[in-house]
Motif scaffolding. Structure first.
Motif, mmCIF file in Angstrom:
data_model
loop_
_atom_site.group_PDB
_atom_site.id
_atom_site.type_symbol
_atom_site.label_atom_id
_atom_site.label_comp_id
_atom_site.label_asym_id
_atom_site.label_seq_id
_atom_site.Cartn_x
_atom_site.Cartn_y
_atom_site.Cartn_z
ATOM 1 N N LEU A 1 44.546 34.452 46.578
ATOM 2 C CA LEU A 1 44.020 35.534 47.402
ATOM 3 C C LEU A 1 44.655 36.846 46.974
ATOM 4 C CD1 LEU A 1 44.141 33.954 50.989
ATOM 5 C CD2 LEU A 1 42.263 33.916 49.338
ATOM 6 N N TYR A 2 43.849 37.878 46.866
ATOM 7 C CA TYR A 2 44.357 39.233 46.617
ATOM 8 C C TYR A 2 43.429 40.204 47.330
ATOM 9 C CZ TYR A 2 40.809 39.256 42.865
ATOM 10 O OH TYR A 2 39.637 39.167 42.148
ATOM 11 N N ASP A 3 43.885 41.406 47.558
ATOM 12 C CA ASP A 3 43.139 42.363 48.373
ATOM 13 C C ASP A 3 41.747 42.610 47.795
ATOM 14 O OD1 ASP A 3 45.307 42.638 50.076
ATOM 15 O OD2 ASP A 3 46.156 44.309 48.933
ATOM 16 N N GLY A 4 40.736 42.479 48.665
ATOM 17 C CA GLY A 4 39.358 42.705 48.260
ATOM 18 C C GLY A 4 38.640 41.478 47.740
ATOM 19 N N PHE A 5 39.274 40.301 47.796
ATOM 20 C CA PHE A 5 38.650 39.083 47.276
ATOM 21 C C PHE A 5 37.287 38.835 47.934
ATOM 22 C CE2 PHE A 5 40.884 37.596 51.059
ATOM 23 C CZ PHE A 5 39.963 36.738 51.640
ATOM 24 N N ASP A 6 36.410 38.175 47.197
ATOM 25 C CA ASP A 6 35.123 37.772 47.757
ATOM 26 C C ASP A 6 35.306 36.462 48.518
ATOM 27 O OD1 ASP A 6 32.484 36.349 47.890
ATOM 28 O OD2 ASP A 6 31.808 38.212 46.960
ATOM 29 N N VAL B 1 36.171 32.064 47.334
ATOM 30 C CA VAL B 1 37.324 31.267 47.772
ATOM 31 C C VAL B 1 36.874 30.031 48.539
ATOM 32 C CG1 VAL B 1 39.386 31.252 49.241
ATOM 33 C CG2 VAL B 1 38.846 33.268 47.846
ATOM 34 N N ILE B 2 36.009 30.247 49.533
ATOM 35 C CA ILE B 2 35.649 29.167 50.449
ATOM 36 C C ILE B 2 34.829 28.084 49.770
ATOM 37 C CG2 ILE B 2 34.351 28.607 52.541
ATOM 38 C CD1 ILE B 2 37.062 29.946 53.005
ATOM 39 N N ALA B 3 33.912 28.453 48.861
ATOM 40 C CA ALA B 3 33.056 27.441 48.221
ATOM 41 C C ALA B 3 33.884 26.402 47.448
ATOM 42 C CB ALA B 3 32.013 28.108 47.324
ATOM 43 N N PRO B 4 34.752 26.825 46.513
ATOM 44 C CA PRO B 4 35.557 25.790 45.837
ATOM 45 C C PRO B 4 36.554 25.118 46.769
ATOM 46 C CG PRO B 4 36.197 27.987 45.094
ATOM 47 C CD PRO B 4 34.961 28.155 45.914
ATOM 48 N N PHE B 5 37.090 25.855 47.756
ATOM 49 C CA PHE B 5 38.044 25.246 48.689
ATOM 50 C C PHE B 5 37.396 24.076 49.422
ATOM 51 C CE2 PHE B 5 40.166 24.675 52.719
ATOM 52 C CZ PHE B 5 41.506 24.781 52.405
ATOM 53 N N ARG C 1 50.980 35.431 53.636
ATOM 54 C CA ARG C 1 50.567 36.678 54.286
ATOM 55 C C ARG C 1 49.081 36.639 54.592
ATOM 56 N NH1 ARG C 1 48.087 41.045 51.297
ATOM 57 N NH2 ARG C 1 47.861 40.622 49.045
ATOM 58 N N GLU C 2 48.653 37.545 55.458
ATOM 59 C CA GLU C 2 47.236 37.730 55.725
ATOM 60 C C GLU C 2 46.665 38.619 54.622
ATOM 61 O OE1 GLU C 2 45.731 36.279 58.379
ATOM 62 O OE2 GLU C 2 47.639 35.381 58.960
ATOM 63 N N VAL C 3 45.578 38.173 54.008
ATOM 64 C CA VAL C 3 44.971 38.921 52.904
ATOM 65 C C VAL C 3 43.557 39.327 53.326
ATOM 66 C CG1 VAL C 3 44.431 38.954 50.449
ATOM 67 C CG2 VAL C 3 46.313 37.518 51.285
ATOM 68 N N VAL C 4 43.264 40.611 53.227
ATOM 69 C CA VAL C 4 41.982 41.141 53.667
ATOM 70 C C VAL C 4 40.978 41.089 52.526
ATOM 71 C CG1 VAL C 4 40.779 43.133 54.639
ATOM 72 C CG2 VAL C 4 43.140 42.664 55.310
ATOM 73 N N GLY C 5 39.858 40.422 52.779
ATOM 74 C CA GLY C 5 38.808 40.327 51.785
ATOM 75 C C GLY C 5 37.944 41.566 51.745
ATOM 76 N N GLY C 6 36.983 41.560 50.812
ATOM 77 C CA GLY C 6 36.155 42.732 50.615
ATOM 78 C C GLY C 6 34.861 42.741 51.403
ATOM 79 N N THR C 7 34.585 41.684 52.169
ATOM 80 C CA THR C 7 33.358 41.614 52.952
ATOM 81 C C THR C 7 33.678 41.762 54.435
ATOM 82 O OG1 THR C 7 32.346 40.135 51.311
ATOM 83 C CG2 THR C 7 31.322 40.221 53.481
ATOM 84 N N ARG C 8 33.392 42.928 54.960
ATOM 85 C CA ARG C 8 33.581 43.223 56.386
ATOM 86 C C ARG C 8 34.988 42.931 56.878
ATOM 87 N NH1 ARG C 8 29.176 44.963 55.142
ATOM 88 N NH2 ARG C 8 27.244 44.884 56.383
ATOM 89 N N LEU D 1 36.891 40.437 56.321
ATOM 90 C CA LEU D 1 37.228 39.042 56.603
ATOM 91 C C LEU D 1 38.592 38.724 55.991
ATOM 92 C CD1 LEU D 1 34.899 36.018 56.552
ATOM 93 C CD2 LEU D 1 37.103 35.859 55.422
ATOM 94 N N THR D 2 39.454 38.100 56.797
ATOM 95 C CA THR D 2 40.848 37.884 56.413
ATOM 96 C C THR D 2 41.170 36.399 56.347
ATOM 97 O OG1 THR D 2 41.493 39.984 57.431
ATOM 98 C CG2 THR D 2 43.238 38.387 57.025
#
Length: 218
Positions: free
Chosen positions: A7-12, A16-20, A45-52, A54-55
Motif C-alpha cells: 500500500l502507498y498513498d493514492g493506490f487503486d 489491491v482487493i482483487a488479488p487479495f 498505518r492507515e493508507v489513503v487510496g486514490g478513489t474517494r 478509501l483507506t
C-alpha cells in the motif's frame, strides 16, 4: 509462502482487493499454505487510496528479505489536469512512488532470488518510473503502454506477462487474473480452478512468456 501487497498513498483499491481476495481464497483451497498481508514501506498505518479517499490498513512493513511475492498496485486519480495548479494526476502519483521509501525496498525484493515481484495495472509503470525494470517484459493499463515502452521496458500487450521473477497484469480488473496465475504457478491448476469456480470468473487471455517459437509476421 507469503504474499505482501504494497500500500502507498493514492493506490487503486481494486488493484489491491482483487488479488487479495483471490489469494486469500486460494490459501483456503491450498489448506492454508499461503499468507497474504497488506504492507507499507513505513510499517503499520492507515493508507489513503486514490478513489474517494478509501483507506486500507497496512499491518506490517514491507520486507524484501521474506521469500514469496511482493505485489505492487497502480494508482487511482485524475488523468487530466495541471500539476502546477495542484492537480494530483496519475502520473504525479506514480512519480511519487518512484521517490518514496517503497521503491528501494521493492528494488531489493527484485534482487532477491527467493522473491517474485508482481504488478497490477499502473504498478508496472510505478516500477518503471523508479528505474527498476528496464529491459524486462511487462504490461500495464492500455493507456500507459507507450509510456511503459518509453522507459525502456519491453511492453507486451497481454493480459498477464510472466517474466520469471517479474509478473505483471494489465488493466485494473486484471488483478483477478494475476492472483489466479500466482495460484496456478505455486499450487497447480486445480487450486486455481477451484477459486475461479468459487468467484464465477474465467481468466482472460493467454499468460505471455518469453518462450517458444517466434510468430511469423505476415
Amino acid at each position: 509462502m507469503l504474499v505482501q501487497i504494497v500500500l502507498y498513498d493514492g493506490f487503486d483499491p481494486l488493484d489491491v482487493i482483487a488479488p487479495f481476495e483471490v489469494l486469500a481464497a486460494g490459501s483456503d483451497a491450498a489448506g492454508g499454505a499461503l499468507a497474504v498481508e497488506l504492507v507499507s514501506a513505513d510499517g503499520p498505518r492507515e493508507v489513503v487510496g486514490g478513489t474517494r479517499g478509501l483507506t486500507l490498513r497496512a499491518t506490517a512493513r514491507l520486507d524484501p528479505d521474506r521469500p514469496g511475492y511482493v505485489v505492487v498496485p497502480g494508482v487511482s486519480g485524475p488523468t487530466v489536469g495541471d500539476p502546477d495548479q495542484g492537480v494530483v494526476t496519475i502520473p504525479v502519483l506514480l512519480a511519487r512512488f518512484a521517490e518514496s521509501a517503497a521503491a528501494p525496498l521493492v528494488g531489493a525484493a527484485l534482487r532477491n532470488p527467493e522473491v517474485t515481484v508482481a504488478a497490477v495495472c499502473g504498478g508496472s509503470l510505478a516500477l518503471a518510473m523508479a528505474g527498476l525494470i528496464e529491459g524486462r517484459h511487462a504490461v500495464t493499463h492500455v493507456l500507459g503502454m507507450d509510456v511503459l515502452d518509453a522507459t525502456g521496458v519491453r511492453a507486451v500487450p497481454a493480459r498477464v506477462v510472466d517474466d520469471g521473477d517479474l509478473v505483471s497484469a494489465g488493466g485494473v480488473t486484471s488483478g483477478l487474473d494475476l492472483g489466479l496465475h500466482i495460484l496456478e504457478r505455486e499450487f497447480g491448476p486445480r487450486v486455481a480452478h477451484a477459486v475461479e469456480t468459487l468467484f464465477e470468473y474465467e481468466r482472460r487471455g493467454i499468460v505471455w512468456r518469453d518462450a517458444g517459437r517466434t510468430p511469423v509476421v505476415v
